[in-house]
Design an enzyme around this catalytic site. Structure first.
Site, PDB file in Angstrom:
ATOM      1  N   ASP A 168       0.866  -1.187   0.000  1.00  0.00           N
ATOM      2  CA  ASP A 168       0.000   0.000   0.000  1.00  0.00           C
ATOM      3  C   ASP A 168       0.900   1.235   0.000  1.00  0.00           C
ATOM      4  O   ASP A 168       1.521   1.555   1.013  1.00  0.00           O
ATOM      5  CB  ASP A 168      -0.902   0.007   1.242  1.00  0.00           C
ATOM      6  CG  ASP A 168      -1.987  -1.064   1.194  1.00  0.00           C
ATOM      7  OD1 ASP A 168      -1.839  -2.021   0.397  1.00  0.00           O
ATOM      8  OD2 ASP A 168      -2.956  -0.964   1.966  1.00  0.00           O
ATOM      9  N   LYS A 232      -6.960   3.417  -2.887  1.00  0.00           N
ATOM     10  CA  LYS A 232      -7.319   3.351  -1.465  1.00  0.00           C
ATOM     11  C   LYS A 232      -7.519   4.769  -0.949  1.00  0.00           C
ATOM     12  O   LYS A 232      -6.809   5.692  -1.354  1.00  0.00           O
ATOM     13  CB  LYS A 232      -6.194   2.637  -0.715  1.00  0.00           C
ATOM     14  CG  LYS A 232      -6.310   2.604   0.801  1.00  0.00           C
ATOM     15  CD  LYS A 232      -5.121   1.863   1.400  1.00  0.00           C
ATOM     16  CE  LYS A 232      -5.040   1.997   2.907  1.00  0.00           C
ATOM     17  NZ  LYS A 232      -3.880   1.285   3.478  1.00  0.00           N
ATOM     18  N   LYS A 261     -10.216   0.256  -2.050  1.00  0.00           N
ATOM     19  CA  LYS A 261     -10.081  -0.040  -0.624  1.00  0.00           C
ATOM     20  C   LYS A 261     -10.487   1.167   0.207  1.00  0.00           C
ATOM     21  O   LYS A 261      -9.978   2.271   0.010  1.00  0.00           O
ATOM     22  CB  LYS A 261      -8.642  -0.434  -0.296  1.00  0.00           C
ATOM     23  CG  LYS A 261      -8.393  -0.720   1.192  1.00  0.00           C
ATOM     24  CD  LYS A 261      -6.979  -1.218   1.435  1.00  0.00           C
ATOM     25  CE  LYS A 261      -6.662  -1.343   2.923  1.00  0.00           C
ATOM     26  NZ  LYS A 261      -5.302  -1.860   3.171  1.00  0.00           N
TER      27      LYS A 261
END
Length: 297
Positions: A168, A232, A261
């Site tokens: 991430d 995300k 996400k």
């Protein structure tokens, strides 16, 4: 039978049990351990729920003399599809080895999608999750995203070598807000390249609280063009976290091909349902256990 006779019988039974325990091969000569914490007697990936997960051990328990076995109704009723959406996360800087190990045990127990940790903890998480389907997830350029592309690439490369299966990364927020779109795309693409070479997926953290809707849309487009697997919302360290509005916007931009996400401020099952209804396919949360246990309520 008189009370005196009963006392004598009980004493005789107790003496016989103690004698059997002390004989060679008796219980007192078994390896010492606590519960199922006997390495030679525990199945690989054991979560200590034999009745629900292991017919062989359940039969062994019954053969040893049990005529009733119990199973946790709470665990049995937990919705596994909810757990499979969640990256069980511990990113606070003060987290200890014991804290991280506990999160890994929870992830194995509930079968979360991944455990997401700072890069230092990747080797520990890899070891703790060995043999389980739970992925090892880490963060890069975290939490500000303002480091150099070279530093992010080196960090990602080190993480995947150590066992990270999901990365991430934080977008360069300042470059995006400055209109330096090519720099942002290159930043993402280089991390994607080194991660994909190791078969790790990349989720791009936008830190949506710092962007307007147009900038969020541009960031999603650049992430898609750079080959990322997910976009995300947040680091959890920004001014605010995920919103249904942002998830819906991000989904509309990336389409069905990419994951979305939702992360930051998701603490309840209701929050999770709100995000998935808006288009999220993965949830980042530290309140993961509370969320999945709510499915059994």
């Amino acid at each position: 039978m008189t009370p005196a006779q009963l006392d004598i019988l009980v004493a005789q039974i107790g003496a016989e049990i103690l004698a059997r325990v002390d004989r060679p091969g008796g219980l007192s000569h078994k390896p010492k351990g606590e519960g199922l914490n006997l390495p030679d007697q525990v199945c690989p990936d054991c979560v200590q729920r034999c009745v629900q997960t292991c017919a062989r051990n359940t039969k062994t328990i019954i053969a040893a003399g049990a005529d009733r076995v119990s199973a946790s109704e709470r665990l049995t009723k937990i919705d596994p599809t909810i757990a499979a959406l969640i990256d069980h996360t511990i990113l606070k800087p003060e987290a200890t080895r014991a804290d991280v190990a506990k999160v890994c045990r929870e992830a194995r127990q509930y079968n979360f999608a991944s455990v997401c940790v700072n890069p230092y903890w990747v080797p520990l998480v890899r070891a703790e999750l060995a043999g389980s389907p739970v992925k090892v997830c880490t963060v890069v350029g975290f939490p500000l995203g303002a480091t150099s592309t070279e530093a992010k690439v080196a960090e990602a490369a080190a993480a995947v070598r150590a066992g990270a299966q999901e990365v991430d990364m934080v977008i360069n927020v300042g470059a995006l807000r400055s209109g330096d779109h090519e720099a942002v795309k290159l930043d993402i693409a280089q991390v994607v390249k080194v991660s994909h070479e190791a078969r790790a997926i990349v989720k791009v953290i936008l830190e949506t609280a710092l962007l307007d809707d147009n900038q969020k849309a541009v960031a999603c487009t650049l992430s898609k063009l750079a080959g990322a697997d997910f976009v995300k919302t947040s680091t959890g360290f920004g001014p605010s976290g995920a919103t249904a509005h942002d998830i819906a916007l991000m989904r509309s931009v990336v389409g069905p091909e990419m994951g979305v996400k939702a992360s930051g401020g998701i603490r309840t099952l209701h929050d999770l349902h709100t995000m998935t209804a808006a288009g999220a396919t993965r949830i980042g949360a530290s309140a993961s256990v509370k969320i999945v246990e709510a499915t059994a309520a």
